[in-house]
Design an enzyme around this catalytic site. Structure first.
Site, PDB file in Angstrom:
ATOM      1  NE  ARG A  11      -3.832   0.481   1.962  1.00 19.83           N
ATOM      2  CZ  ARG A  11      -5.044   0.460   2.522  1.00 19.83           C
ATOM      3  NH1 ARG A  11      -5.274   1.165   3.617  1.00 19.83           N
ATOM      4  NH2 ARG A  11      -6.022  -0.245   1.994  1.00 19.83           N
ATOM      5  CG  HIS A  39      -8.267  -0.198  -2.895  1.00 20.10           C
ATOM      6  ND1 HIS A  39      -7.404  -1.229  -2.563  1.00 20.10           N
ATOM      7  CD2 HIS A  39      -8.976   0.067  -1.757  1.00 20.10           C
ATOM      8  CE1 HIS A  39      -7.589  -1.558  -1.288  1.00 20.10           C
ATOM      9  NE2 HIS A  39      -8.533  -0.803  -0.777  1.00 20.10           N
ATOM     10  CD  GLN A  65     -12.774  -2.427  -0.837  1.00 26.52           C
ATOM     11  OE1 GLN A  65     -11.976  -2.365   0.084  1.00 26.52           O
ATOM     12  NE2 GLN A  65     -13.975  -2.938  -0.690  1.00 26.52           N
ATOM     13  CG  ASP A 122     -13.722   5.627  -0.841  1.00 26.43           C
ATOM     14  OD1 ASP A 122     -13.750   5.481   0.402  1.00 26.43           O
ATOM     15  OD2 ASP A 122     -12.654   5.603  -1.503  1.00 26.43           O
ATOM     16  CB  CYS A 145     -14.032   0.464   0.049  1.00 27.03           C
ATOM     17  SG  CYS A 145     -13.489   2.162   0.260  1.00 27.03           S
ATOM     18  NE  ARG A 165      -9.961  -5.810   0.240  1.00 30.70           N
ATOM     19  CZ  ARG A 165      -9.211  -4.795   0.674  1.00 30.70           C
ATOM     20  NH1 ARG A 165      -9.767  -3.777   1.274  1.00 30.70           N
ATOM     21  NH2 ARG A 165      -7.909  -4.770   0.457  1.00 30.70           N
TER      22      ARG A 165
END
Ligand code: CP
Ligand code: NVA
Length: 310
Positions: A99, A126, A129, A222, A262, A290
């Site tokens: 990340r 991402h 996700q 988000d 998310c 996930r």
């Protein structure tokens, strides 16, 4: 192979990954240990709850060993070049999950290392996700064909990957953002190419949240300010509120709409408490998925990498 964003995948790859994820979900503790004798480096330049836990647990349950490293615990890009880090890590571990702030860091890890690199979120995308999200959509909606997905808010990393994922499975997607906060133009272009290739699905950008929400099967949002973003909060609070997912906006969507986020969420900003806690919300299923999707990613990537000519 690397997974820096979803455009490296074909529709049949997504179908395979979702099938693997369903298998791992059904057989949580008695599935094959595909990471036996493998070690995975998991690097974080930014905070994380879900990604950190789900990757760590995925590696453990797949029989492997994970090394979680925070930015200030290793030399990545500061005391040591990304190139040297990539080359050294490649001698120790079998894959890198990272990340990062700058997407280029992932590209450099992939360029200089000799092992798979998996994007655990960058400023640009991402993908892991979105694989979990596609699994969640499939669980609730059974198929992707003819489904309308509306993303409202900031055209950020999650949105950028969602438009690729949506295009790959052939959904009809509308992205509603304030003017100037649209998703990455290259991702939009790639998504349109994918839609063209399969002759299914669509993608529309708008600045009208109601147009997006109308008859939607899936509403997705988000945070308005992502980690590492330098947006001005006062400005954001002036222009983003019409894009909030609240009970009023929900009225425009289909009766059986699912609401996705998310997480982590800024309750009261991009989504209200009553919606995120309400009957349409599937946010905790997304979070759980996930874990299953990431196991599937490991299986897919190691299978693909072992068949690559070195
Ligand atoms: N959704 C997600 O990536 O959450 P974390 O930041 O907690 O990992
Ligand atoms: N867009 C958010 C996602 C967090 C999982 C961020 O980058 O902060």
């Amino acid at each position: 192979m690397h997974l820096l964003d979803l455009d490296v995948l074909k529709r049949e790859d997504i179908e395979k990954i979702l099938k693997y994820a369903e298998y791992f979900k059904k057989n949580r503790y008695n599935h094959e240990k595909i990471l036996k004798d493998k070690s995975i480096a998991i690097i974080f330049e930014k905070p994380s709850t879900r990604t950190r836990m789900s990757f760590d647990i995925a590696v453990h349950e797949l029989g492997g060993h994970s090394l979680i490293m925070n930015q200030n615990e290793i030399h990545l890009g500061k005391k040591e070049s990304i190139k040297d880090t990539a080359k050294v890590m490649s001698r120790y571990v079998d894959a890198i999950v990272a990340r990062v702030y700058e997407h280029k860091t992932l590209e450099d890890l992939a360029k200089y290392g000799t092992i798979p690199v998996i994007n655990a979120l960058s400023n640009l995308s991402h993908p892991c996700q979105i694989l979990a999200d596609l699994l969640t959509i499939k669980e609730y909606k059974k198929s992707f064909k003819g489904k309308k997905i509306a993303y409202l808010g900031d055209g950020n990393n999650v949105c950028n990957s969602l438009i690729l994922g949506s295009a790959l499975v052939g959904m009809d997607m509308v992205v509603a953002t304030p003017r100037g906060y649209e998703p990455n133009a290259l991702n939009v272009l790639k998504a349109l190419e994918i839609i063209d290739e399969y002759g299914e699905g669509s993608l529309k950008l708008t600045n009208d949240p109601i147009e997006a929400a109308e008859d939607a099967d899936i509403l997705y949002t988000d945070v308005w300010i992502s980690m590492g973003d330098e947006k001005n909060l006062d400005k954001v609070l002036k222009i983003f509120p019409p894009f909030q997912i609240n009970e009023k906006l929900l009225e425009y969507a289909k009766d059986d709409v699912i609401v996705m986020h998310c997480l982590p969420a800024n309750r009261g900003m991009e989504i209200t408490d009553d919606v995120i806690d309400g009957e349409h919300s599937v946010v905790y299923d997304e979070a759980e998925n996930r874990l299953h999707a990431q196991k599937a990613v490991f299986k897919f990537i190691f299978e693909a990498s072992s068949s690559e000519v070195r």
